[in-house]
Design a protein around this motif. Sequence first.
Motif, PDB file in Angstrom:
ATOM      1  N   ILE A 116      44.102  39.766  48.665  1.00  0.00           N
ATOM      2  CA  ILE A 116      43.836  39.120  47.277  1.00  0.00           C
ATOM      3  C   ILE A 116      42.577  38.621  47.366  1.00  0.00           C
ATOM      4  CG2 ILE A 116      44.553  37.524  45.454  1.00  0.00           C
ATOM      5  CD1 ILE A 116      47.320  38.459  45.767  1.00  0.00           C
ATOM      6  N   SER A 117      42.323  37.417  48.273  1.00  0.00           N
ATOM      7  CA  SER A 117      41.088  36.852  48.200  1.00  0.00           C
ATOM      8  C   SER A 117      39.866  37.674  48.228  1.00  0.00           C
ATOM      9  CB  SER A 117      41.079  35.700  49.444  1.00  0.00           C
ATOM     10  OG  SER A 117      41.008  36.290  50.473  1.00  0.00           O
ATOM     11  N   GLN A 118      39.998  38.887  49.311  1.00  0.00           N
ATOM     12  CA  GLN A 118      38.838  39.578  49.145  1.00  0.00           C
ATOM     13  C   GLN A 118      38.380  40.524  48.053  1.00  0.00           C
ATOM     14  OE1 GLN A 118      38.311  40.594  54.042  1.00  0.00           O
ATOM     15  NE2 GLN A 118      38.115  42.419  52.749  1.00  0.00           N
ATOM     16  N   VAL A 119      39.379  41.130  47.491  1.00  0.00           N
ATOM     17  CA  VAL A 119      39.379  41.834  46.306  1.00  0.00           C
ATOM     18  C   VAL A 119      38.721  41.179  44.967  1.00  0.00           C
ATOM     19  CG1 VAL A 119      40.923  43.645  46.868  1.00  0.00           C
ATOM     20  CG2 VAL A 119      41.559  41.756  45.490  1.00  0.00           C
TER      21      VAL A 119
ATOM     22  N   SER B 212      39.709  46.808  42.653  1.00  0.00           N
ATOM     23  CA  SER B 212      40.230  45.574  41.967  1.00  0.00           C
ATOM     24  C   SER B 212      39.201  44.528  41.142  1.00  0.00           C
ATOM     25  CB  SER B 212      41.360  44.700  42.653  1.00  0.00           C
ATOM     26  OG  SER B 212      42.237  45.561  43.441  1.00  0.00           O
ATOM     27  N   PHE B 213      38.213  44.549  42.200  1.00  0.00           N
ATOM     28  CA  PHE B 213      37.111  43.483  41.542  1.00  0.00           C
ATOM     29  C   PHE B 213      36.535  44.023  40.302  1.00  0.00           C
ATOM     30  CE2 PHE B 213      32.507  43.437  41.738  1.00  0.00           C
ATOM     31  CZ  PHE B 213      32.166  42.193  41.363  1.00  0.00           C
ATOM     32  N   HIS B 214      36.577  45.318  40.014  1.00  0.00           N
ATOM     33  CA  HIS B 214      35.774  45.764  38.711  1.00  0.00           C
ATOM     34  C   HIS B 214      36.806  45.652  37.815  1.00  0.00           C
ATOM     35  CE1 HIS B 214      32.603  47.514  40.767  1.00  0.00           C
ATOM     36  NE2 HIS B 214      33.247  47.873  41.576  1.00  0.00           N
ATOM     37  N   ALA B 215      38.247  45.970  38.022  1.00  0.00           N
ATOM     38  CA  ALA B 215      39.069  45.783  36.849  1.00  0.00           C
ATOM     39  C   ALA B 215      39.293  44.329  36.549  1.00  0.00           C
ATOM     40  CB  ALA B 215      40.445  46.268  37.402  1.00  0.00           C
ATOM     41  N   LEU B 216      39.302  43.286  37.604  1.00  0.00           N
ATOM     42  CA  LEU B 216      39.462  41.984  37.387  1.00  0.00           C
ATOM     43  C   LEU B 216      38.177  41.638  36.403  1.00  0.00           C
ATOM     44  CD1 LEU B 216      40.564  40.856  40.792  1.00  0.00           C
ATOM     45  CD2 LEU B 216      41.771  40.549  38.793  1.00  0.00           C
ATOM     46  N   GLU B 217      37.091  42.057  36.699  1.00  0.00           N
ATOM     47  CA  GLU B 217      36.009  41.482  36.184  1.00  0.00           C
ATOM     48  C   GLU B 217      35.734  41.945  34.684  1.00  0.00           C
ATOM     49  OE1 GLU B 217      32.056  42.948  37.398  1.00  0.00           O
ATOM     50  OE2 GLU B 217      31.240  40.855  37.830  1.00  0.00           O
ATOM     51  N   MET B 218      36.505  43.159  34.438  1.00  0.00           N
ATOM     52  CA  MET B 218      36.485  43.530  32.903  1.00  0.00           C
ATOM     53  C   MET B 218      37.815  42.959  32.390  1.00  0.00           C
ATOM     54  SD  MET B 218      35.367  47.706  33.838  1.00  0.00           S
ATOM     55  CE  MET B 218      35.700  48.266  32.228  1.00  0.00           C
ATOM     56  N   GLY B 219      38.650  42.444  32.805  1.00  0.00           N
ATOM     57  CA  GLY B 219      39.736  41.678  32.283  1.00  0.00           C
ATOM     58  C   GLY B 219      40.889  42.701  32.167  1.00  0.00           C
ATOM     59  N   LEU B 220      40.709  43.714  32.616  1.00  0.00           N
ATOM     60  CA  LEU B 220      41.769  44.817  32.471  1.00  0.00           C
ATOM     61  C   LEU B 220      43.117  44.396  33.287  1.00  0.00           C
ATOM     62  CD1 LEU B 220      39.539  47.853  32.822  1.00  0.00           C
ATOM     63  CD2 LEU B 220      40.390  46.921  30.685  1.00  0.00           C
ATOM     64  N   ILE B 221      42.999  43.832  34.335  1.00  0.00           N
ATOM     65  CA  ILE B 221      44.119  43.196  35.048  1.00  0.00           C
ATOM     66  C   ILE B 221      43.689  41.666  35.380  1.00  0.00           C
ATOM     67  CG2 ILE B 221      44.821  45.383  36.126  1.00  0.00           C
ATOM     68  CD1 ILE B 221      43.190  44.318  38.788  1.00  0.00           C
ATOM     69  N   THR B 222      44.785  41.014  35.878  1.00  0.00           N
ATOM     70  CA  THR B 222      44.445  39.564  36.292  1.00  0.00           C
ATOM     71  C   THR B 222      44.934  39.503  37.741  1.00  0.00           C
ATOM     72  OG1 THR B 222      46.848  38.749  35.953  1.00  0.00           O
ATOM     73  CG2 THR B 222      45.301  38.941  33.826  1.00  0.00           C
ATOM     74  N   GLU B 223      44.459  38.332  38.274  1.00  0.00           N
ATOM     75  CA  GLU B 223      44.931  38.296  39.840  1.00  0.00           C
ATOM     76  C   GLU B 223      46.614  38.393  39.787  1.00  0.00           C
ATOM     77  OE1 GLU B 223      42.878  34.825  41.417  1.00  0.00           O
ATOM     78  OE2 GLU B 223      43.955  34.760  43.309  1.00  0.00           O
ATOM     79  N   GLU B 224      47.211  38.073  38.910  1.00  0.00           N
ATOM     80  CA  GLU B 224      48.587  37.849  38.947  1.00  0.00           C
ATOM     81  C   GLU B 224      49.336  39.379  39.117  1.00  0.00           C
ATOM     82  OE1 GLU B 224      46.869  35.658  36.932  1.00  0.00           O
ATOM     83  OE2 GLU B 224      47.373  34.410  38.581  1.00  0.00           O
TER      84      GLU B 224
END
Lengths: 314, 314
Positions: free
Chosen positions: A247-250, A256-268
Motif C-alpha cells: 500500500i505504501s508503495q502504490v 493504483s497511484f493513477h486511480a488514487l490521484e484521480m479520486g476513483l478509489i481511496t487508500e481504504e
Amino acid sequence: MKIVTLKEIKEILGKIDSIKEIEKGFVEYSNGNVVVPPVGEMIFKDPPGDVHIKYGYIKEDRFFVVKIASGFYENINFGLPNNSGLMLLFTQKTGELLCILLDEGHLTNIRTAAAGAVVACYLAPKKVNRIGIFGTGVQGKLQLEYLKSFVKCNEVIVWGRSQQRLDLYKEEMKTFDFNIETTLNAEDVTSTCNFIVTCTPSTSPLINSDQVMKGTHITAVGSDTPEKQELDAKILQKADRVVVDSISQVLSRGESFHALEMGLITEEDLIELGNVIQNKKLQRASDDEITVADLTGVAVQDLQIAKAVWGKIC
Amino acid sequence: MKIVTLKEIKEILGKIDSIKEIEKGFVEYSNGNVVVPPVGEMIFKDPPGDVHIKYGYIKEDRFFVVKIASGFYENINFGLPNNSGLMLLFTQKTGELLCILLDEGHLTNIRTAAAGAVVACYLAPKKVNRIGIFGTGVQGKLQLEYLKSFVKCNEVIVWGRSQQRLDLYKEEMKTFDFNIETTLNAEDVTSTCNFIVTCTPSTSPLINSDQVMKGTHITAVGSDTPEKQELDAKILQKADRVVVDSISQVLSRGESFHALEMGLITEEDLIELGNVIQNKKLQRASDDEITVADLTGVAVQDLQIAKAVWGKIC
C-alpha cells in the motif's frame, strides 16, 4: 564474500521454490515485520531508462538486501537486454557484504513472475477459459511459465505491438504445453480471457474499463514508476477487489497511484497481498468478481530471492 | 564488467588527485548539473549501525553511481572494521554495470577526507596555530593527512574517548610530520586550536557554543544521519559563515539540520560549498570569523571518486 554469476544463479534457481519464498515475504511484509524504505529512483530521458534501488530487511532476521535494477527500453537497438541489475546481500549485525548476485536483472524477473503466481493462487477465477498476456518481453514469457501450476488452462492469447515480436514469443514458448494465439488488438484479449497479465513498460492504458468483462482477473506487473500505466484507472474503480503488493508503495507508483490521484478509489479500497494470502475472506469469493492485482515490486521479494540463492551456496 | 579489489583501488588512488576531483564535483553540484535523489537509509538498533545508499549522476555525463556504505560501531568488538561498503559504476545510456569497486568503505573515507581538504582551502584561517581533531578513527587520521598541503601547521591535538585509542592514533600517525598531543577533554582542543575537524559518530554535541573562540574554523564530517550530532547547534548560530556540502541534504541530516529544527538558523543562512569554491566573496574574509562547514557526504563525491578510479582501469 562470494560473487555469483548469472549462470550459477540459474542453476541454483532450479533448486529453489521461488513462489513459496516470495509468498512468505509478502506475509512478513503485510504483518509489519519488514522494513522497506522508499524506493530509490533515477529516471533518464535520452535514451529513456529507469533505475530502481530497492532495499530492506526483515526484523530479527540475519540479512539486508540492496537491489539495483534498470530498464533501458532502447537497449534492444544496441543488441543489449533492456533489463539489467544486480543484488547485494549483507549481514544485518555488522553490515558485512555476504554476496554479490550478478543476476543481470534475472532475479528481479523471477521474483516478479513468482509474485504473479502467488496472486493467481488467491485471485484467479476457478475456471480460467483463456489466459491473456500483454507484452512479448521476458516478463510476458515468465508470467505464463510461472502460472502453469496455478492456472489450469492451456489456451493463451498474447498481445504485442509488433507481429515480429509476437511470432518470436510464440516460437520461444512452444516448449511449454500452451496453445498460443497472438494479436495486435487488445480487444481480442479482453473479450476472450478471464485471466489477464499485463507486462509492459507502457505509459498509457492498454485496456479500457468497458472492455473488462465480469469475472475477469487482471494482474498488472509492468508499472513500477509514477509514469508507467497499463490499465485505465477506471478499471480499479470498477473492480470488486484491488489487491496491491505494498500500500505504501502504490501511493506513489503503479496502477493504483493513477486511480488514487484521480479520486476513483481511496487508500481504504486497497488490500495488501500479504493479507489476502492469510485471510480467506479477502480472496476471490465468486466467479463473477472483477479483481485487479497491482504489483509494483517490493524489496522484500528481492530479499527473499537473494536469501534463497545464498542459502544454496553459503 | 570489472571487479576491483581494495588493494587495487589503493594502488590506483596514488595516481589520482582526489581533492581536485571532489572539488570539481561540488562545483557541478552547486551549479545544478547533478541529479542526487534523497539518500537511502537503513538504521539498525541492535547492534547499532547505519547503512547509506547514495546515488546520482552528472547530466550529460556518461555514468551514474550507486554507493552503499555502512557504519556498525560495535564491529570493533568482533575484530571487524566499523565502516564498510562498495561502489557500483554504471553507464547512463544503457544501465550497464561497468565496475564494482570493492572498496570496503575506503573510497567513502577518501572522498570525505578530500572534502575536508577542499573546505580548508577556502575557509581555514590564514594562520592556523594548531589543528584540533575530534575522533581517533580512520577519518580522524585521513582528515589530518589530507590537510597537509592546505594547512601549514604541524601542531596537532586529538580528542578521543579512550586513552588507548588516542595512543594508537599517535603511534599510527608518527610517519607524518606532525607534533601530536592527545586529550580526553574537549576544552583542550577548543582553547588552543583555530582549525578543528570533528570526525565521530557522536549523537550528542562534543563542543559547546561558548567554547568556540573568535577566528575558529570547524569542519564537522561525522554527522550524516538525523540522529548524529557533533556540534552544539548554537555554534552554527554564532558562526559568521555556515557552509554545507548540500543544502537539500542538510535539511534532514547533519549539524545544520539540528540548528534549523531549533530555529537557530534558516535555510538562507546556508552557503553551498560548490558556490564557495567559485565565489571569493563567500570564502573566509578575515581571521576573526567563525566558520563552520557541515559535510554530510553527497553522492557526487562518490561519483567523482568512482569515475576517477574507473578512468585508470578502463
